[in-house]
Design a protein around this motif. Structure first.
Motif, PDB file in Angstrom:
ATOM      1  N   UNK A 236    -112.232  -2.071  13.650  1.00  0.00           N
ATOM      2  CA  UNK A 236    -110.923  -2.029  14.050  1.00  0.00           C
ATOM      3  C   UNK A 236    -110.257  -0.717  14.083  1.00  0.00           C
ATOM      4  N   UNK A 237    -109.316  -0.656  15.038  1.00  0.00           N
ATOM      5  CA  UNK A 237    -108.600   0.647  15.041  1.00  0.00           C
ATOM      6  C   UNK A 237    -108.009   1.057  13.692  1.00  0.00           C
ATOM      7  N   UNK A 238    -107.370   0.234  13.184  1.00  0.00           N
ATOM      8  CA  UNK A 238    -106.476   0.430  11.891  1.00  0.00           C
ATOM      9  C   UNK A 238    -105.988   1.958  11.806  1.00  0.00           C
ATOM     10  N   UNK A 239    -105.010   1.908  12.655  1.00  0.00           N
ATOM     11  CA  UNK A 239    -104.525   3.457  13.048  1.00  0.00           C
ATOM     12  C   UNK A 239    -103.915   4.292  11.652  1.00  0.00           C
ATOM     13  N   UNK A 240    -103.463   3.418  10.659  1.00  0.00           N
ATOM     14  CA  UNK A 240    -102.613   3.995   9.420  1.00  0.00           C
ATOM     15  C   UNK A 240    -103.404   4.242   8.243  1.00  0.00           C
TER      16      UNK A 240
ATOM     17  N   UNK B 183    -100.349   2.999  23.224  1.00  0.00           N
ATOM     18  CA  UNK B 183    -101.553   3.039  22.842  1.00  0.00           C
ATOM     19  C   UNK B 183    -101.713   4.128  21.851  1.00  0.00           C
ATOM     20  N   UNK B 184    -102.679   3.554  21.021  1.00  0.00           N
ATOM     21  CA  UNK B 184    -103.002   4.350  19.559  1.00  0.00           C
ATOM     22  C   UNK B 184    -103.861   5.495  20.145  1.00  0.00           C
ATOM     23  N   UNK B 185    -103.490   6.878  19.765  1.00  0.00           N
ATOM     24  CA  UNK B 185    -103.984   7.859  20.013  1.00  0.00           C
ATOM     25  C   UNK B 185    -103.279   8.663  21.055  1.00  0.00           C
TER      26      UNK B 185
ATOM     27  N   UNK C 123    -110.329   5.423  17.566  1.00  0.00           N
ATOM     28  CA  UNK C 123    -109.303   5.151  18.679  1.00  0.00           C
ATOM     29  C   UNK C 123    -109.991   4.005  19.745  1.00  0.00           C
ATOM     30  N   UNK C 124    -109.151   3.424  20.429  1.00  0.00           N
ATOM     31  CA  UNK C 124    -109.582   2.442  21.163  1.00  0.00           C
ATOM     32  C   UNK C 124    -110.729   3.063  22.100  1.00  0.00           C
ATOM     33  N   UNK C 125    -111.750   2.331  22.439  1.00  0.00           N
ATOM     34  CA  UNK C 125    -113.109   2.739  23.389  1.00  0.00           C
ATOM     35  C   UNK C 125    -113.925   3.779  22.439  1.00  0.00           C
TER      36      UNK C 125
ATOM     37  N   UNK D  97    -115.285   6.683  13.460  1.00  0.00           N
ATOM     38  CA  UNK D  97    -116.210   6.932  14.672  1.00  0.00           C
ATOM     39  C   UNK D  97    -114.965   7.701  15.298  1.00  0.00           C
ATOM     40  N   UNK D  98    -115.363   9.002  15.496  1.00  0.00           N
ATOM     41  CA  UNK D  98    -114.511  10.182  15.705  1.00  0.00           C
ATOM     42  C   UNK D  98    -114.717  10.634  17.076  1.00  0.00           C
ATOM     43  N   UNK D  99    -114.399   9.751  17.781  1.00  0.00           N
ATOM     44  CA  UNK D  99    -114.539  10.003  19.407  1.00  0.00           C
ATOM     45  C   UNK D  99    -113.211  10.723  20.117  1.00  0.00           C
ATOM     46  N   UNK D 100    -113.389  11.840  20.648  1.00  0.00           N
ATOM     47  CA  UNK D 100    -112.056  12.405  21.090  1.00  0.00           C
ATOM     48  C   UNK D 100    -111.403  11.534  22.186  1.00  0.00           C
ATOM     49  N   UNK D 101    -110.143  11.577  22.414  1.00  0.00           N
ATOM     50  CA  UNK D 101    -109.405  10.731  23.110  1.00  0.00           C
ATOM     51  C   UNK D 101    -109.848  10.768  24.629  1.00  0.00           C
TER      52      UNK D 101
END
Length: 179
Positions: free
Chosen positions: A84-88, A138-140, A13-15, A111-115
């Motif tokens: 890179x987010x690369x959401x898909x 916004x992704x996520x 996710x972003x951040x 990088x599995x950081x909770x939203x």
């Protein structure tokens, strides 16, 4: 003999901490004498993917462009670190298959950081803008993020330091004979 390159794709996710971890790892790899490039998603959007929006199709095109450049660098002995987010999932899988098709090493790192943690970090102010109604997609939050089901490594950056995260990734590279 030419050094073996590799693409290390950090998705999240972003951040989430992708770029921060990539920078820490890059510094360590350079100190060890490796050739390293960071293909940061924001920089790529500005220079290589200018004009693309954030539709599913445009995001896919962006990811494929980044994947092409990463594979090109990796095939020439560079460690290409790609935060890179690369959401898909299908876009990331297409990049993996491209690498496999030409025999270039590819590692996917989630990088599995909770939203909730990402929105507090909010490095670029995106979560605040979304919450204020100044942006959407916004992704996520209000756009999908398909987390990798079986990444080569899952980093929970909210439970460890940047150095510990980079160390875990370095250990994976070493285990795979890439560092």
């Amino acid at each position: 003999m030419t050094e073996q390159g590799a693409t290390v794709w950090l998705t999240g996710l972003p951040s989430a901490g992708k770029t921060t971890i990539a920078r820490e790892l890059a510094e360590r790899l350079r100190t060890e004498g490796h050739r390293v490039e960071i293909l940061d998603g924001d920089e790529i959007r500005e220079f290589l993917s200018a004009g693309l929006g954030f539709s599913r199709e445009d995001r896919h095109t962006n990811v494929q462009r980044i994947g092409f450049v990463a594979e090109l660098l990796a095939s020439h002995g560079v460690k290409a670190l790609v935060p890179v987010i690369a959401p898909y999932a299908d876009s990331r899988e297409a990049v993996r298959k491209r690498h496999q098709g030409v025999g270039t090493a590819y590692l996917e790192v989630h990088v599995a950081t909770p939203v909730e943690v990402c929105s507090v970090r909010d490095v670029k102010g995106l979560y605040a803008k979304q919450a204020a109604g100044e942006m959407s997609g916004l992704t996520g939050v209000d756009d999908p993020y398909e987390a990798p089901e079986d990444p080569d490594l899952r980093i929970e950056s909210h439970t460890q330091s940047v150095r510990e995260s980079a160390d875990a990734l370095h250990a994976l590279l070493t285990e795979r004979g890439l560092a």
